[in-house]
Design a protein around this motif. Structure first.
Motif, PDB file in Angstrom:
ATOM      1  N   LYS A  15      53.864  35.087 -10.631  1.00  0.00           N
ATOM      2  CA  LYS A  15      54.300  33.780 -11.150  1.00  0.00           C
ATOM      3  C   LYS A  15      55.460  33.223 -10.341  1.00  0.00           C
ATOM      4  O   LYS A  15      55.498  32.024 -10.050  1.00  0.00           O
ATOM      5  CB  LYS A  15      54.647  33.896 -12.629  1.00  0.00           C
ATOM      6  CG  LYS A  15      53.415  34.101 -13.473  1.00  0.00           C
ATOM      7  CD  LYS A  15      53.740  34.303 -14.931  1.00  0.00           C
ATOM      8  CE  LYS A  15      52.455  34.572 -15.704  1.00  0.00           C
ATOM      9  NZ  LYS A  15      52.683  34.823 -17.111  1.00  0.00           N
ATOM     10  N   ASN A  23      53.963  32.116  -6.925  1.00  0.00           N
ATOM     11  CA  ASN A  23      53.208  30.862  -7.026  1.00  0.00           C
ATOM     12  C   ASN A  23      54.126  29.656  -7.189  1.00  0.00           C
ATOM     13  O   ASN A  23      53.893  28.611  -6.577  1.00  0.00           O
ATOM     14  CB  ASN A  23      52.212  30.931  -8.179  1.00  0.00           C
ATOM     15  CG  ASN A  23      51.073  31.892  -7.896  1.00  0.00           C
ATOM     16  OD1 ASN A  23      50.815  32.267  -6.751  1.00  0.00           O
ATOM     17  ND2 ASN A  23      50.406  32.326  -8.945  1.00  0.00           N
ATOM     18  N   LYS A  24      55.163  29.792  -7.985  1.00  0.00           N
ATOM     19  CA  LYS A  24      56.112  28.689  -8.174  1.00  0.00           C
ATOM     20  C   LYS A  24      56.799  28.363  -6.846  1.00  0.00           C
ATOM     21  O   LYS A  24      56.932  27.196  -6.468  1.00  0.00           O
ATOM     22  CB  LYS A  24      57.131  29.063  -9.249  1.00  0.00           C
ATOM     23  CG  LYS A  24      58.159  28.019  -9.526  1.00  0.00           C
ATOM     24  CD  LYS A  24      57.594  26.855 -10.291  1.00  0.00           C
ATOM     25  CE  LYS A  24      58.697  25.919 -10.726  1.00  0.00           C
ATOM     26  NZ  LYS A  24      58.198  24.752 -11.420  1.00  0.00           N
ATOM     27  N   ARG A  25      57.223  29.392  -6.124  1.00  0.00           N
ATOM     28  CA  ARG A  25      57.885  29.176  -4.825  1.00  0.00           C
ATOM     29  C   ARG A  25      56.918  28.517  -3.844  1.00  0.00           C
ATOM     30  O   ARG A  25      57.291  27.579  -3.138  1.00  0.00           O
ATOM     31  CB  ARG A  25      58.405  30.507  -4.288  1.00  0.00           C
ATOM     32  CG  ARG A  25      59.084  30.404  -2.937  1.00  0.00           C
ATOM     33  CD  ARG A  25      59.764  31.688  -2.526  1.00  0.00           C
ATOM     34  NE  ARG A  25      58.855  32.811  -2.481  1.00  0.00           N
ATOM     35  CZ  ARG A  25      59.236  34.052  -2.195  1.00  0.00           C
ATOM     36  NH1 ARG A  25      60.497  34.331  -1.937  1.00  0.00           N
ATOM     37  NH2 ARG A  25      58.349  35.030  -2.173  1.00  0.00           N
ATOM     38  N   ASN A  72      54.345  26.621  -4.544  1.00  0.00           N
ATOM     39  CA  ASN A  72      54.138  25.226  -4.972  1.00  0.00           C
ATOM     40  C   ASN A  72      55.276  24.337  -4.498  1.00  0.00           C
ATOM     41  O   ASN A  72      55.045  23.209  -4.058  1.00  0.00           O
ATOM     42  CB  ASN A  72      54.001  25.143  -6.493  1.00  0.00           C
ATOM     43  CG  ASN A  72      52.681  25.685  -6.982  1.00  0.00           C
ATOM     44  OD1 ASN A  72      51.706  25.754  -6.238  1.00  0.00           O
ATOM     45  ND2 ASN A  72      52.636  26.087  -8.243  1.00  0.00           N
ATOM     46  N   ILE A  73      56.486  24.815  -4.579  1.00  0.00           N
ATOM     47  CA  ILE A  73      57.645  24.047  -4.105  1.00  0.00           C
ATOM     48  C   ILE A  73      57.547  23.835  -2.591  1.00  0.00           C
ATOM     49  O   ILE A  73      57.732  22.724  -2.096  1.00  0.00           O
ATOM     50  CB  ILE A  73      58.962  24.752  -4.483  1.00  0.00           C
ATOM     51  CG1 ILE A  73      59.164  24.673  -5.995  1.00  0.00           C
ATOM     52  CG2 ILE A  73      60.146  24.135  -3.735  1.00  0.00           C
ATOM     53  CD1 ILE A  73      60.283  25.552  -6.514  1.00  0.00           C
ATOM     54  N   PHE A  89      54.897  23.931  -0.612  1.00  0.00           N
ATOM     55  CA  PHE A  89      53.772  23.094  -0.192  1.00  0.00           C
ATOM     56  C   PHE A  89      53.937  21.628  -0.565  1.00  0.00           C
ATOM     57  O   PHE A  89      53.212  20.787  -0.047  1.00  0.00           O
ATOM     58  CB  PHE A  89      52.448  23.651  -0.712  1.00  0.00           C
ATOM     59  CG  PHE A  89      52.010  24.883   0.029  1.00  0.00           C
ATOM     60  CD1 PHE A  89      52.028  24.919   1.414  1.00  0.00           C
ATOM     61  CD2 PHE A  89      51.589  25.999  -0.654  1.00  0.00           C
ATOM     62  CE1 PHE A  89      51.636  26.041   2.111  1.00  0.00           C
ATOM     63  CE2 PHE A  89      51.195  27.131   0.034  1.00  0.00           C
ATOM     64  CZ  PHE A  89      51.213  27.159   1.416  1.00  0.00           C
ATOM     65  N   LYS A  90      54.881  21.313  -1.435  1.00  0.00           N
ATOM     66  CA  LYS A  90      55.172  19.904  -1.715  1.00  0.00           C
ATOM     67  C   LYS A  90      55.831  19.249  -0.505  1.00  0.00           C
ATOM     68  O   LYS A  90      55.764  18.042  -0.334  1.00  0.00           O
ATOM     69  CB  LYS A  90      56.075  19.776  -2.943  1.00  0.00           C
ATOM     70  CG  LYS A  90      55.323  19.965  -4.237  1.00  0.00           C
ATOM     71  CD  LYS A  90      56.235  19.771  -5.420  1.00  0.00           C
ATOM     72  CE  LYS A  90      55.477  20.030  -6.708  1.00  0.00           C
ATOM     73  NZ  LYS A  90      56.346  19.952  -7.873  1.00  0.00           N
TER      74      LYS A  90
END
Length: 132
Positions: free
Chosen positions: A80, A83-85, A87-88, A90-91
């Protein structure tokens, strides 16, 4: 598991995790010269894991810290946080390269995610990279 992932300041992360990170051979500097940003996993308001990242250039991100309290390992906490890292990261459409120095604990996740080993030190710290 009622897990929350929160952005935390360096001072808080250093105070809570410094001792266990050093025992795990994970580097964290007291002054945060690299301007590392942190995501902390909490369970019932207790910090149980942390990941970090910093920008070396506009195009190059270094993953800095990967740690989960041993009691919570195997419960998807690291996944988790990872994945959060991601997502940040890839933004930010500019990022083209991610690198990290891995211990034996974090290396399997990096390899599973397609990172390529670049070198291994005498102390068995592995330098990996991924082209985005």
């Amino acid at each position: 598991m009622n897990l929350k992932i929160l952005v935390k300041e360096h001072k808080e992360v250093y105070k809570k995790f410094n001792t266990v990170l050093k025992k795990s051979r994970v580097a964290i500097d007291k002054e945060n010269k690299t301007k590392t940003k942190y995501l902390v996993a909490t369970y019932e308001d207790n910090p149980i894991g942390v990941v970090g990242y910093c920008y070396l250039t506009d195009y190059h991100v270094r993953f800095k810290i990967d740690y989960v309290n041993s009691y919570y390992r195997g419960k998807k906490v690291y996944t988790k946080l990872w994945n959060k890292r991601m997502n940040i990261i890839f933004k930010d459409e500019k990022v083209r390269k991610i690198t990290a120095y891995c211990t034996e604990m974090s290396l399997p996740k990096y390899l599973k995610e397609g990172f390529i080993i670049q070198s291994v030190s005498k102390s068995k710290i592995t330098y990996v990279r991924s082209q985005v």
